[in-house]
Design an enzyme around this catalytic site. Structure first.
Site, PDB file in Angstrom:
ATOM      1  N   CYS A 111       0.823  -1.108   0.113  1.00  0.00           N
ATOM      2  CA  CYS A 111      -0.002  -0.088   0.107  1.00  0.00           C
ATOM      3  C   CYS A 111       0.749   1.148   0.118  1.00  0.00           C
ATOM      4  CB  CYS A 111      -0.912   0.155   1.224  1.00  0.00           C
ATOM      5  SG  CYS A 111      -2.029  -1.644   1.486  1.00  0.00           S
ATOM      6  N   HIS A 251      -3.484   6.986   1.865  1.00  0.00           N
ATOM      7  CA  HIS A 251      -3.941   5.619   1.471  1.00  0.00           C
ATOM      8  C   HIS A 251      -5.433   5.407   2.032  1.00  0.00           C
ATOM      9  CE1 HIS A 251      -4.179   1.500   0.641  1.00  0.00           C
ATOM     10  NE2 HIS A 251      -4.204   1.119   2.150  1.00  0.00           N
ATOM     11  N   ASN A 281      -9.916  -0.464  -0.805  1.00  0.00           N
ATOM     12  CA  ASN A 281      -8.576  -0.240  -0.692  1.00  0.00           C
ATOM     13  C   ASN A 281      -8.046  -0.907  -1.775  1.00  0.00           C
ATOM     14  OD1 ASN A 281      -6.013  -0.891   0.025  1.00  0.00           O
ATOM     15  ND2 ASN A 281      -6.563  -1.420   2.039  1.00  0.00           N
TER      16      ASN A 281
END
Length: 324
Positions: A111, A251, A281
């Site tokens: 990520c 993020h 996500n």
């Protein structure tokens, strides 16, 4: 020498899976997902691949920057879900774009991947080795999900985001003002996906597919402590405070994480735009997708100060202060 983001782009699969759609394949509900995560829907690849989404996002970024693929010197793709072990996603994208003179390679920082790639490009450009870089964050996470595990499969989506970064004269804007990044491999197994197992004649193991597994509580504790600390350090390096920042582009993992970071920084939640409600996500793609959405909505004006921050598997984190 100023290192500036001069163009952005993004690409999402055509197919959308809502929380109600998910409830038909796994024991969950819209209320359960949205109340815990802030996610209402996500895009899942059907015909699209990591490379084709990357190339589409990259083309849009090049158009936004008003340059051609032949001007790209450096092409970095951040992904954990490439279509091949080799060739790299970056090399696939190079071929699809016709970016013949670019040096192309991948980065795996989960990520945090886009931010790691951005920092890597900064180093190349700042030293004068290259002038123009194309950075892509892309994932097809749906192919590494266990679609019977509601604790993970409801969280993730597919997509790609891209940015063109160029070394410019100081008078053209300040660009990247400060950045920092870090890793803590000792806690890496709290968010992991095992690679292909060794099945040679000596090992003799049968093939067993591997899926993402996560200790959600540990990941949450990591994020809400590490991210605010990272942002404070990078703001201090830039000689700024939270009040100087127009937007915090984080993020997109979980709305509760974003809200907690805002609270710990004593910053208004309105400064924390979100895309997770309609993207989920998307790991390395989440920061550049959100940045592109903001850019195309006209939310970013020349001279605006923003903070970008990625965090996740590894465990890894990275933050930057950018003047638009």
């Amino acid at each position: 020498m100023a290192i500036r983001i001069i163009g952005t782009g993004s690409s999402l699969p055509r197919q959308v899976m809502t929380n109600d759609d998910l409830a038909e394949v796994v024991d969950t509900s819209d209320e359960w997902i949205s109340s815990r995560t802030g996610i209402k829907e996500r895009h899942l690849a059907k015909e699209e691949t990591t490379a084709t989404m990357s190339a589409e996002a990259a083309r849009k970024a090049l158009m936004d920057a008003r340059i051609g693929a032949e001007e790209v010197d450096l092409l970095i793709a951040a992904t954990i879900t490439g279509d091949y072990i080799t060739p790299s996603t970056a090399c696939e994208v190079q071929a699809l774009l016709g970016a013949g003179k670019a040096v192309a390679f991948d980065i795996n920082a989960a990520c945090s991947g886009f931010m790691f790639a951005l920092h890597t490009a900064y180093a190349y450009l700042q030293t004068g080795i290259y002038k123009t870089a194309l950075i892509v964050g892309a994932e097809t996470l749906s192919k590494i999900m266990d679609w019977t595990d509601r604790s993970t499969c409801v969280l993730f989506g597919d997509g790609a985001g891209a940015a063109v970064v160029r070394a410019c004269e100081e008078g053209e804007g300040s660009g990247l003002l400060a950045f920092e990044q870090g890793s803590d491999g000792s806690r890496g197994k709290v968010l992991a996906c095992e690679g292909r197992q060794n099945g040679n004649p000596l090992a003799g193991r049968p093939f067993v597919p591997s899926y993402v597994h996560m200790d959600g509580q540990e990941v949450y504790k990591f994020a809400v402590t590490t991210v605010p600390a990272s942002i404070r350090r990078v703001l201090e390096e830039a000689g700024m405070t939270e009040a100087d920042i127009k937007y915090f582009v984080l993020h997109q993992a979980n709305i509760r994480i974003i809200q907690s970071v805002a609270k710990r920084l004593k910053a208004e939640e309105e400064k924390f735009p979100v895309s997770l409600d309609h993207c989920g996500n998307v790991s390395a793609a989440s920061v550049p997708i959100l940045l592109d959405e903001m850019n195309r909505k006209g939310l970013l004006e020349k001279g605006d100060k923003i903070v970008m921050s990625g965090f996740g598997g590894g465990l890894t984190w990275a933050s930057a202060v950018v003047e638009w």
